[in-house]
Design a protein around this motif. Sequence first.
Motif, PDB file in Angstrom:
ATOM      1  N   PRO A 182      36.015  50.829  35.972  1.00 13.77           N
ATOM      2  CA  PRO A 182      35.079  50.010  35.197  1.00 13.77           C
ATOM      3  C   PRO A 182      35.886  48.499  34.911  1.00 13.77           C
ATOM      4  CG  PRO A 182      35.720  51.766  33.825  1.00 13.77           C
ATOM      5  CD  PRO A 182      35.843  52.245  35.155  1.00 13.77           C
ATOM      6  N   GLY A 183      37.266  48.723  34.928  1.00 10.07           N
ATOM      7  CA  GLY A 183      37.732  47.433  34.340  1.00 10.07           C
ATOM      8  C   GLY A 183      37.948  46.278  35.351  1.00 10.07           C
ATOM      9  N   HIS A 184      38.534  45.324  35.010  1.00 14.42           N
ATOM     10  CA  HIS A 184      38.733  44.149  35.870  1.00 14.42           C
ATOM     11  C   HIS A 184      40.155  44.032  36.353  1.00 14.42           C
ATOM     12  CE1 HIS A 184      37.190  40.012  36.974  1.00 14.42           C
ATOM     13  NE2 HIS A 184      38.654  39.761  36.704  1.00 14.42           N
ATOM     14  N   ASN A 185      40.190  43.732  37.543  1.00 11.01           N
ATOM     15  CA  ASN A 185      41.340  43.403  38.131  1.00 11.01           C
ATOM     16  C   ASN A 185      41.815  41.844  38.167  1.00 11.01           C
ATOM     17  OD1 ASN A 185      43.697  43.022  40.237  1.00 11.01           O
ATOM     18  ND2 ASN A 185      42.481  43.248  42.070  1.00 11.01           N
ATOM     19  N   PHE A 186      42.982  41.829  36.932  1.00  6.62           N
ATOM     20  CA  PHE A 186      43.298  40.285  36.854  1.00  6.62           C
ATOM     21  C   PHE A 186      44.548  39.893  37.815  1.00  6.62           C
ATOM     22  CE2 PHE A 186      41.375  41.476  32.799  1.00  6.62           C
ATOM     23  CZ  PHE A 186      40.987  40.278  32.349  1.00  6.62           C
ATOM     24  N   ALA A 187      44.626  40.497  38.758  1.00  5.11           N
ATOM     25  CA  ALA A 187      45.804  40.184  39.847  1.00  5.11           C
ATOM     26  C   ALA A 187      45.808  38.804  40.481  1.00  5.11           C
ATOM     27  CB  ALA A 187      46.083  41.242  40.923  1.00  5.11           C
ATOM     28  N   PRO A 188      44.317  38.502  40.827  1.00  5.08           N
ATOM     29  CA  PRO A 188      44.072  37.220  41.421  1.00  5.08           C
ATOM     30  C   PRO A 188      44.323  36.187  40.401  1.00  5.08           C
ATOM     31  CG  PRO A 188      42.306  38.718  42.149  1.00  5.08           C
ATOM     32  CD  PRO A 188      43.314  39.579  41.335  1.00  5.08           C
ATOM     33  N   PHE A 189      43.925  36.470  39.343  1.00  6.36           N
ATOM     34  CA  PHE A 189      43.962  35.386  38.105  1.00  6.36           C
ATOM     35  C   PHE A 189      45.691  35.129  37.971  1.00  6.36           C
ATOM     36  CE2 PHE A 189      45.080  34.916  33.765  1.00  6.36           C
ATOM     37  CZ  PHE A 189      44.871  33.752  33.419  1.00  6.36           C
ATOM     38  N   LEU A 190      46.153  36.325  37.866  1.00  4.32           N
ATOM     39  CA  LEU A 190      47.599  36.109  37.440  1.00  4.32           C
ATOM     40  C   LEU A 190      48.648  35.329  38.737  1.00  4.32           C
ATOM     41  CD1 LEU A 190      48.491  39.679  36.346  1.00  4.32           C
ATOM     42  CD2 LEU A 190      48.927  37.797  34.884  1.00  4.32           C
ATOM     43  N   ARG A 191      48.029  35.379  39.955  1.00  8.30           N
ATOM     44  CA  ARG A 191      48.398  34.714  41.071  1.00  8.30           C
ATOM     45  C   ARG A 191      47.915  33.187  40.971  1.00  8.30           C
ATOM     46  NH1 ARG A 191      48.729  40.234  43.922  1.00  8.30           N
ATOM     47  NH2 ARG A 191      50.926  40.909  43.793  1.00  8.30           N
ATOM     48  N   GLY A 192      46.996  32.793  40.120  1.00  5.80           N
ATOM     49  CA  GLY A 192      46.772  31.392  40.458  1.00  5.80           C
ATOM     50  C   GLY A 192      45.014  31.299  40.351  1.00  5.80           C
ATOM     51  N   ALA A 193      44.133  32.276  40.854  1.00 11.79           N
ATOM     52  CA  ALA A 193      42.731  32.059  41.006  1.00 11.79           C
ATOM     53  C   ALA A 193      42.406  31.611  39.499  1.00 11.79           C
ATOM     54  CB  ALA A 193      42.159  33.473  41.366  1.00 11.79           C
ATOM     55  N   ALA A 194      41.020  31.168  39.649  1.00 12.23           N
ATOM     56  CA  ALA A 194      40.395  30.716  38.410  1.00 12.23           C
ATOM     57  C   ALA A 194      40.171  31.810  37.314  1.00 12.23           C
ATOM     58  CB  ALA A 194      39.177  29.868  38.668  1.00 12.23           C
ATOM     59  N   ALA A 195      40.342  31.666  35.987  1.00 17.90           N
ATOM     60  CA  ALA A 195      39.939  32.712  35.208  1.00 17.90           C
ATOM     61  C   ALA A 195      38.604  33.552  35.170  1.00 17.90           C
ATOM     62  CB  ALA A 195      40.198  32.090  33.708  1.00 17.90           C
ATOM     63  N   PRO A 196      38.546  34.495  35.079  1.00 15.80           N
ATOM     64  CA  PRO A 196      37.284  35.307  35.362  1.00 15.80           C
ATOM     65  C   PRO A 196      36.130  35.103  34.211  1.00 15.80           C
ATOM     66  CG  PRO A 196      38.887  36.842  34.543  1.00 15.80           C
ATOM     67  CD  PRO A 196      39.606  35.696  35.014  1.00 15.80           C
ATOM     68  N   ASP A 197      34.985  34.976  34.541  1.00 13.56           N
ATOM     69  CA  ASP A 197      33.943  34.666  33.622  1.00 13.56           C
ATOM     70  C   ASP A 197      33.743  36.026  33.055  1.00 13.56           C
ATOM     71  OD1 ASP A 197      31.878  33.883  32.009  1.00 13.56           O
ATOM     72  OD2 ASP A 197      30.414  33.675  33.878  1.00 13.56           O
ATOM     73  N   ARG A 198      34.088  36.384  31.732  1.00 11.76           N
ATOM     74  CA  ARG A 198      33.857  37.666  31.199  1.00 11.76           C
ATOM     75  C   ARG A 198      33.444  37.422  29.816  1.00 11.76           C
ATOM     76  NH1 ARG A 198      38.599  42.015  30.542  1.00 11.76           N
ATOM     77  NH2 ARG A 198      37.426  43.558  31.521  1.00 11.76           N
ATOM     78  N   ASP A 199      32.557  38.232  29.192  1.00 11.26           N
ATOM     79  CA  ASP A 199      31.973  38.008  27.872  1.00 11.26           C
ATOM     80  C   ASP A 199      32.943  38.468  26.883  1.00 11.26           C
ATOM     81  OD1 ASP A 199      29.829  36.604  28.718  1.00 11.26           O
ATOM     82  OD2 ASP A 199      28.803  38.293  29.106  1.00 11.26           O
ATOM     83  N   GLY A 200      33.512  39.789  27.134  1.00 12.79           N
ATOM     84  CA  GLY A 200      34.211  40.596  26.369  1.00 12.79           C
ATOM     85  C   GLY A 200      34.531  41.982  26.581  1.00 12.79           C
ATOM     86  N   VAL A 201      35.181  42.587  25.992  1.00  9.73           N
ATOM     87  CA  VAL A 201      35.369  43.986  26.014  1.00  9.73           C
ATOM     88  C   VAL A 201      35.223  44.872  25.015  1.00  9.73           C
ATOM     89  CG1 VAL A 201      37.786  43.428  27.333  1.00  9.73           C
ATOM     90  CG2 VAL A 201      37.725  43.692  24.979  1.00  9.73           C
TER      91      VAL A 201
END
Length: 418
Positions: free
Chosen positions: A341-360
């Motif tokens: 269920p979690g989000h993969n932040f690897a693309p963001f860490l490598r320069g992709a746009a920040a994910p659109d996320r409401d919260g955790v």
Amino acid sequence: AMSCAGDPNVRTPHLDALAKRGTRFTAANATFPACVPFRFSMLTGQYAHTRNVPALGYRLSPAERTLGEAVAAQGFDTAYIGKWHLYSAYGVSGGLSLSQAARSPIPASHRRGFDYWRGFELRNDFYDSWIFSDDNPKPDRLPGHQTDALFDKAFEYIDREQSRDRSFFLILSVEAPHPPFTATPEHLTRVRARGAWQPRPNTDIDAIEFFPPEWYEADGPAGCIDPADPASVRRVFDANMQAYSAMIEQIDDNMGRLDECLAKANLRDNTIVVFLSDHGELAGSHGQLGKAQPWEESVGIPLIVSGPGVLAESVADMPVGTEDLFPTLVGLAGGQDCGTPGHNFAPFLRGAAAPDRDGVVLQFVTETRPGRGYYDETWRGIRTKRYKYTVLGDRSGAKPWQLFDLQADPYERDNLIA
């Protein structure tokens, strides 16, 4: 509790340098702020409530797919060194004592996914720690302070044990700065020379109702305590907080040694280093000690990712939860959708746009120990970038408890629930 995060009590030059070379998350959370459920979620990618994982006393099922297995599937050798805390029933009625848990081997069936194993269940005694090597049923005593010895085990793996023709994934799990707060004399002297521990703005020492015994054991940093004497209470509090800071500085020194080890092995430029903790320490904030609470000092954790391809000199403020670690680490290893269920932040860490996320989600779903907080009713919460909303309740329903505007009130002193 790092210099780069603004804590005045610690000096963490090596962690600060790691953060500068990579990305530091300022809103990383332990979804369930306790050792066992955090480790369960990190190693399976699942929320603790999906398996009714309690605060203590849980045994990881052999049926679970582990982080080690998921990363191994990407062609990595896998290694685990240090505290496991997912096998014994320590802390619950009928379970093992702390010393028994420390000397009990963890069978391969219950630590799947790691080719190289130098682990133990838990100890919480930094000068009397024992470690098991793979399937050897007899443990070896770690020399000196546990933190230094476990880092030495990691250096041994990097220098001599890991295959030079395959990538490796190593988890190094130290108990520090878990109480009892026991640092080396060198680090304790260094911190004490700088003077008294500086409380956070929301610290309320006078409101602390209970000091755990490990805070004032005879051989601890503070000695005995007289709860009726405010001077005695303050002395014990300050001594333990100085030792807490010293334990963190000891970790920081070892992170510097880790950087040197990777450089010596010609691995520094192609190794991703992730630094994190399994929960925070309230340290007197809101008149509380320890963890298990929904406040920032308890659920907030350090999270730094640094290495090849990772954005450097970056600070990320989007909310991250424990369940994000599994898919992110697998993503950094080259994997894709993990089915978790979690989000993969690897693309963001490598320069992709920040994910659109409401919260955790935040949660304390199960406490099996009578007489402990949240045994009769548990809490659940939502943490967005700006707000945190928490409810108290059980299976029959829930009631509002806390609402904080973290932007206007980062120390959570103005409850807006009304």
